[in-house]
Design a protein around this motif. Structure first.
Motif, mmCIF file in Angstrom:
data_model
loop_
_atom_site.group_PDB
_atom_site.id
_atom_site.type_symbol
_atom_site.label_atom_id
_atom_site.label_comp_id
_atom_site.label_asym_id
_atom_site.label_seq_id
_atom_site.Cartn_x
_atom_site.Cartn_y
_atom_site.Cartn_z
ATOM 1 N N GLU A 1 0.834 -1.189 0.000
ATOM 2 C CA GLU A 1 0.000 0.000 0.000
ATOM 3 C C GLU A 1 0.878 1.252 0.000
ATOM 4 O O GLU A 1 1.773 1.391 0.831
ATOM 5 N N VAL A 2 0.593 2.150 -0.934
ATOM 6 C CA VAL A 2 1.329 3.407 -1.006
ATOM 7 C C VAL A 2 0.860 4.341 0.097
ATOM 8 O O VAL A 2 -0.336 4.524 0.298
ATOM 9 N N SER A 25 6.138 5.234 1.867
ATOM 10 C CA SER A 25 6.282 3.787 1.841
ATOM 11 C C SER A 25 5.407 3.212 0.748
ATOM 12 O O SER A 25 4.478 3.872 0.273
ATOM 13 N N GLY A 26 5.731 1.997 0.307
ATOM 14 C CA GLY A 26 4.906 1.302 -0.671
ATOM 15 C C GLY A 26 5.242 1.592 -2.117
ATOM 16 O O GLY A 26 4.555 1.104 -3.016
ATOM 17 N N PHE A 27 6.280 2.387 -2.374
ATOM 18 C CA PHE A 27 6.715 2.640 -3.748
ATOM 19 C C PHE A 27 8.207 2.960 -3.720
ATOM 20 O O PHE A 27 8.794 3.159 -2.659
ATOM 21 N N SER A 28 8.794 2.994 -4.904
ATOM 22 C CA SER A 28 10.239 3.224 -5.007
ATOM 23 C C SER A 28 10.543 4.714 -4.817
ATOM 24 O O SER A 28 10.640 5.472 -5.785
ATOM 25 N N PHE A 29 10.719 5.094 -3.602
ATOM 26 C CA PHE A 29 10.899 6.501 -3.236
ATOM 27 C C PHE A 29 12.004 7.159 -4.069
ATOM 28 O O PHE A 29 11.855 8.296 -4.514
ATOM 29 N N ASP A 30 13.078 6.440 -4.301
ATOM 30 C CA ASP A 30 14.220 7.003 -5.029
ATOM 31 C C ASP A 30 13.870 7.409 -6.446
ATOM 32 O O ASP A 30 14.593 8.189 -7.063
ATOM 33 N N ASP A 31 12.776 6.887 -6.992
ATOM 34 C CA ASP A 31 12.406 7.138 -8.386
ATOM 35 C C ASP A 31 11.400 8.274 -8.541
ATOM 36 O O ASP A 31 10.862 8.483 -9.633
ATOM 37 N N TYR A 32 11.145 8.981 -7.471
ATOM 38 C CA TYR A 32 10.093 9.992 -7.506
ATOM 39 C C TYR A 32 10.576 11.361 -7.033
ATOM 40 O O TYR A 32 11.354 11.473 -6.078
ATOM 41 N N LEU A 112 1.445 19.842 -11.093
ATOM 42 C CA LEU A 112 0.824 18.825 -11.915
ATOM 43 C C LEU A 112 1.694 17.566 -11.992
ATOM 44 O O LEU A 112 2.902 17.634 -11.746
ATOM 45 N N GLY A 113 1.086 16.445 -12.323
ATOM 46 C CA GLY A 113 1.848 15.225 -12.553
ATOM 47 C C GLY A 113 2.054 14.338 -11.344
ATOM 48 O O GLY A 113 2.747 13.333 -11.425
ATOM 49 N N PHE A 114 1.437 14.683 -10.223
ATOM 50 C CA PHE A 114 1.617 13.879 -9.021
ATOM 51 C C PHE A 114 0.627 12.717 -9.014
ATOM 52 O O PHE A 114 -0.547 12.892 -9.308
ATOM 53 N N ILE A 115 1.121 11.545 -8.669
ATOM 54 C CA ILE A 115 0.242 10.374 -8.667
ATOM 55 C C ILE A 115 -0.012 9.831 -7.276
ATOM 56 O O ILE A 115 -0.940 9.050 -7.077
ATOM 57 N N TYR A 116 0.813 10.219 -6.322
ATOM 58 C CA TYR A 116 0.590 9.801 -4.942
ATOM 59 C C TYR A 116 0.500 11.044 -4.058
ATOM 60 O O TYR A 116 1.290 11.979 -4.205
ATOM 61 N N TRP A 117 -0.465 11.020 -3.150
ATOM 62 C CA TRP A 117 -0.698 12.150 -2.259
ATOM 63 C C TRP A 117 -0.817 11.669 -0.837
ATOM 64 O O TRP A 117 -1.371 10.596 -0.575
#
Length: 127
Positions: A1-2, A25-32, A112-117
């Motif tokens: 879960e993100v 948590s729940g996603f590749s933090f380094d890639d964002y 713009l462009g954010f997918i996780y909040w």
């Protein structure tokens, strides 16, 4: 879960300081790219600062330049926002958000462009 969990908000007098944290948590933090976005009562959401995952490029909106400092600790999957010389105009709910590295920087700094909040943390500055 993100999850993006913002914390550190509170009530502070004008001229004071706060440090916000955004734990991911729940996603590749380094890639964002991670941003802080705020929404004041009756106003639209405003991206105020973001930090790139690629090279640490940083953006600040003019209203917070020289007063706010964004940083990230990839080892802890956390982004911080050190806020100083706070003003009543800084009163808002502060959210952190994540945009993938494929997002165009010029759109990210426009919010713009954010997918996780995250859910946000309230900052209230009393005058």
């Amino acid at each position: 879960e993100v999850q993006l969990q913002a914390s550190g908000g509170g009530l502070v007098q004008a001229g004071g300081s706060l440090r916000l944290s955004c734990a991911a948590s729940g996603f590749s933090f380094d890639d964002y790219t991670i941003a802080w976005i705020r929404q004041a009562p009756g106003k639209a959401r405003e991206e105020i600062s973001c930090i790139s995952n690629r090279d640490g490029t940083i953006h600040y909106v003019d209203s917070v330049k020289g007063r706010f400092t964004i940083s990230r600790d990839n080892a802890k999957n956390t982004v911080y926002l050190q806020m100083s010389s706070l003003k009543s105009d800084d009163t808002a709910i502060y959210y952190c958000a994540a945009a993938p590295q494929s997002a165009i920087w010029s759109t990210v700094v426009q919010g713009l462009g954010f997918i996780y909040w995250g859910r946000g943390t309230q900052v209230t500055v009393s005058s």
